[in-house]
Design an enzyme around this catalytic site. Structure first.
Site, short mmCIF file in Angstrom:
data_model
loop_
_atom_site.label_atom_id
_atom_site.label_comp_id
_atom_site.label_asym_id
_atom_site.label_seq_id
_atom_site.Cartn_x
_atom_site.Cartn_y
_atom_site.Cartn_z
N SER A 171 -26.45 40.03 0.34
CA SER A 171 -25.63 40.50 -0.79
C SER A 171 -26.30 41.70 -1.46
O SER A 171 -25.64 42.66 -1.84
CB SER A 171 -25.46 39.37 -1.82
N ARG A 282 -13.39 45.69 4.46
CA ARG A 282 -12.94 44.44 3.83
C ARG A 282 -11.44 44.21 4.04
O ARG A 282 -10.99 43.07 4.15
CB ARG A 282 -13.22 44.48 2.33
N GLU A 402 -19.26 40.97 5.22
CA GLU A 402 -18.77 42.17 4.50
C GLU A 402 -18.64 41.88 2.99
O GLU A 402 -17.72 42.35 2.34
CB GLU A 402 -17.49 42.70 5.13
C1 LIG Z 1 -21.29 35.86 11.77
C2 LIG Z 1 -21.84 36.95 10.92
C3 LIG Z 1 -21.65 38.27 11.28
C4 LIG Z 1 -22.21 39.30 10.51
N1 LIG Z 1 -22.08 40.60 10.92
C5 LIG Z 1 -22.77 41.57 10.27
C6 LIG Z 1 -22.81 42.91 10.80
O1 LIG Z 1 -22.20 43.23 11.83
N2 LIG Z 1 -23.56 43.84 10.14
C7 LIG Z 1 -24.26 43.53 9.01
O2 LIG Z 1 -24.92 44.43 8.47
N3 LIG Z 1 -24.22 42.28 8.48
C8 LIG Z 1 -23.51 41.29 9.09
N4 LIG Z 1 -23.50 40.01 8.58
C9 LIG Z 1 -24.25 39.71 7.37
C10 LIG Z 1 -23.39 39.37 6.16
O3 LIG Z 1 -22.76 40.54 5.67
C11 LIG Z 1 -24.26 38.66 5.15
O4 LIG Z 1 -24.55 37.39 5.67
C12 LIG Z 1 -23.59 38.55 3.80
O5 LIG Z 1 -23.49 39.79 3.17
C13 LIG Z 1 -24.31 37.56 2.88
O6 LIG Z 1 -25.68 37.82 2.82
P1 LIG Z 1 -26.73 36.61 3.01
O7 LIG Z 1 -26.34 35.88 4.24
O8 LIG Z 1 -28.06 37.17 2.94
O9 LIG Z 1 -26.44 35.65 1.78
P2 LIG Z 1 -27.08 35.81 0.31
O10 LIG Z 1 -26.92 37.19 -0.16
O11 LIG Z 1 -28.43 35.20 0.31
O12 LIG Z 1 -26.09 34.86 -0.51
C14 LIG Z 1 -26.22 33.45 -0.57
C15 LIG Z 1 -25.27 32.94 -1.65
O13 LIG Z 1 -25.66 33.47 -2.91
C16 LIG Z 1 -24.57 34.11 -3.53
N5 LIG Z 1 -25.02 35.27 -4.30
C17 LIG Z 1 -25.95 36.19 -3.95
N6 LIG Z 1 -26.09 37.12 -4.91
C18 LIG Z 1 -25.20 36.78 -5.89
C19 LIG Z 1 -24.84 37.34 -7.13
N7 LIG Z 1 -25.39 38.47 -7.58
N8 LIG Z 1 -23.89 36.73 -7.88
C20 LIG Z 1 -23.33 35.60 -7.45
N9 LIG Z 1 -23.60 35.02 -6.26
C21 LIG Z 1 -24.53 35.60 -5.49
C22 LIG Z 1 -23.67 34.55 -2.37
O14 LIG Z 1 -22.34 34.73 -2.80
C23 LIG Z 1 -23.83 33.38 -1.41
O15 LIG Z 1 -22.95 32.35 -1.77
C24 LIG Z 1 -22.92 38.98 9.32
C25 LIG Z 1 -23.09 37.64 8.95
C26 LIG Z 1 -22.58 36.64 9.73
C27 LIG Z 1 -22.81 35.21 9.33
#
Ligand SMILES: Cc1cc2nc3c(=O)[nH]c(=O)nc-3n(C[C@H](O)[C@H](O)[C@H](O)COP(=O)(O)OP(=O)(O)OC[C@H]3O[C@@H](n4cnc5c(N)ncnc54)[C@H](O)[C@@H]3O)c2cc1C
Length: 418
Positions: A171, A282, A402
């Site tokens: 995120s 998105r 995304e």
């Molecule tokens: C199958 C899959 C395909 C993907 N493909 C790509 C890709 O092609 N390219 C790429 O770059 N990325 C890709 N991603 C990554 C994806 O964009 C991230 O997993 C996503 O942005 C969430 O980041 P994180 O997993 O680190 O979760 P975190 O950021 O750690 O979030 C964990 C939880 O905390 C919450 N949270 C975090 N910060 C806040 C806040 N400020 N306020 C409120 N809630 C918050 C989130 O909403 C979530 O519920 C992919 C992920 C998956 C699972």
């Protein structure tokens, strides 16, 4: 042109509307009729959109559907299918014709992603990432040289991947740790990326790295990295709950020397490339989600008319009919948000809030509809012999990638409170 015609027509109407003259009134009504035709319903597609929608739907039914179960089980896209996506022109829909693309529109990509995802969300995201993230970044930010070199490849034969996320930055994407150090006419990239969609199939990787971590997000720069560059490797592949056939892998970058000409956009302005491409992306995820919802709904609709309990089809029970009506209404609502966001984007207006709303809402609807489809199947919905459990598993990703649902809500709230 349409906008101008509408303005002229409105002016004419304001003159005619109070007229008692019969001829003028007739003219007014005819103008009103024309106006109605000029502002079509949101879901009415142009001829080109309709043609691509039908072609994508036919392709999905004929070529993807027979492979869905096996691809999900093996967690791998069929390599022949990958080729067919290019042959069908589905990998470069809105790349300009002069770069060997389809010369289509963003809305055409949206309807195609929806139709493919209706049958298989893994195949849907395969073409979604290519069209709405990678191609989009090249078309809008690349130098002429990069466009000439890479867009024809992306349109006709090579898969692209978008590498922003890292283990410690999801995120908070701009906290990324991958670095790029200047060295003569090259940048040297070091770091790793996580969760990269299409990594297994891709040859062209758009990698975000920081050239000056002290500057924070102002150091982020986008680089075009090729699979065969020394020091670049695709590492661990994730074993996932849903969209299993879509590859999601870790990327390792160890002293990868990238020519300076491969910087996409301006040095230090990669954050802009990321923000703008993801805004568009998105809406693509919204389209993937309405495709999933529609696929689950269609399966349930057929099933409830076949399944008999208490001596009749379960579709004859009013309770089931009401469930069905609510489901259809939810899908239509989500579709209107997604199409509206796409059409606003195409009109050149700001679409940040609409895109966030479309993705947020469509992913909620996809999960809800897929869950309700399982309910309507009863016990059969819970097993892999029937299609709906997969739609449910596939739907979960919509709230994560995304930008998670919380991040969409935070964007919407920020814009409301501005
Ligand atoms: C199958 C899959 C395909 C993907 N493909 C790509 C890709 O092609 N390219 C790429 O770059 N990325 C890709 N991603 C990554 C994806 O964009 C991230 O997993 C996503 O942005 C969430 O980041 P994180 O997993 O680190 O979760 P975190 O950021 O750690 O979030 C964990 C939880 O905390 C919450 N949270 C975090 N910060 C806040 C806040 N400020 N306020 C409120 N809630 C918050 C989130 O909403 C979530 O519920 C992919 C992920 C998956 C699972």
């Amino acid at each position: 042109m349409i906008k101008n015609t509408v303005l002229i027509s409105k002016k004419a109407l304001s003159i005619c509307i109070f007229s008692t003259d019969f001829k003028l009134n007739k003219f007014t009504y005819s103008l009103m009729e024309q106006l109605e035709q000029l502002i079509p319903p949101l879901t009415q597609l142009t001829e080109d959109e309709q043609m691509l929608k039908e072609a994508a739907a036919d392709f999905a039914e004929a070529s993807i559907k027979p492979l869905v179960e096996e691809m999900d089980e093996k967690a791998k896209l069929d390599p022949d299918l990958v080729k067919q996506f290019f042959e069908m022109g589905l990998m470069g829909i809105d790349i300009p014709e002069k770069y060997a693309g389809g010369g289509g529109t963003f809305m055409m990509s949206i309807v195609a992603i929806e139709q493919i995802s209706r049958v298989d969300a893994s195949a849907g995201v395969f073409m979604d990432v290519q069209n709405t993230l990678v191609n989009n970044a090249f078309v809008n930010f690349a130098s002429d040289h990069l466009k000439e070199k890479y867009l024809p490849q992306l349109a006709t034969e090579k898969v692209g991947a978008y590498c922003l996320s890292e283990a410690g930055s999801g995120s908070d994407a701009f906290a990324l740790k991958t670095t790029a150090k200047e060295d003569g006419d090259h940048f040297v990239l070091n770091g790793s990326k996580l969760w990269i969609t299409n990594a297994n199939e891709a040859d062209i990787f758009l990698v975000f790295a920081n050239i000056n971590p002290e500057e924070g997000y102002r150091g982020i720069t986008a680089f075009v990295v090729e699979r065969d560059m020394k020091g670049f490797s695709v590492s661990k592949k994730e074993n996932k709950l849903g969209i299993r056939a879509s590859s999601t892998c870790e990327i390792l970058l160890e002293d990868v020397r990238v020519p300076k000409e491969n910087v996409l956009g301006e040095v230090g302005k990669g954050y802009k490339v990321a923000i703008e491409t993801l805004n568009e992306g998105r809406i693509g995820i919204g389209a993937q989600m309405i495709g999933i919802a529609q696929g689950a709904f269609d399966a349930a609709l057929a099933y409830i008319q076949e399944r008999k309990q208490f001596g009749k089809a379960i579709s004859e029970f009013q309770g089931v009919q009401f469930q069905l009506a609510r489901m259809a209404t939810d899908i239509e609502t989500a579709r209107l948000l997604v199409y509206n966001a796409a059409r606003i984007k195409m009109s050149g207006q700001k679409f940040l809030k609409e895109a966030a709303m479309a993705k947020f809402y469509a992913s909620e609807v996809a999960e809800k509809i897929a869950s309700q489809a399982i309910d309507l199947y009863g016990g059969y919905g819970y097993v892999k012999e029937y299609p709906v459990e997969k739609y449910y598993r596939d739907s979960k990703i919509g709230k994560i990638y995304e930008g998670t649902t919380n991040m969409q809500l935070s964007t919407i709230a920020k814009l409301l409170l501005r």
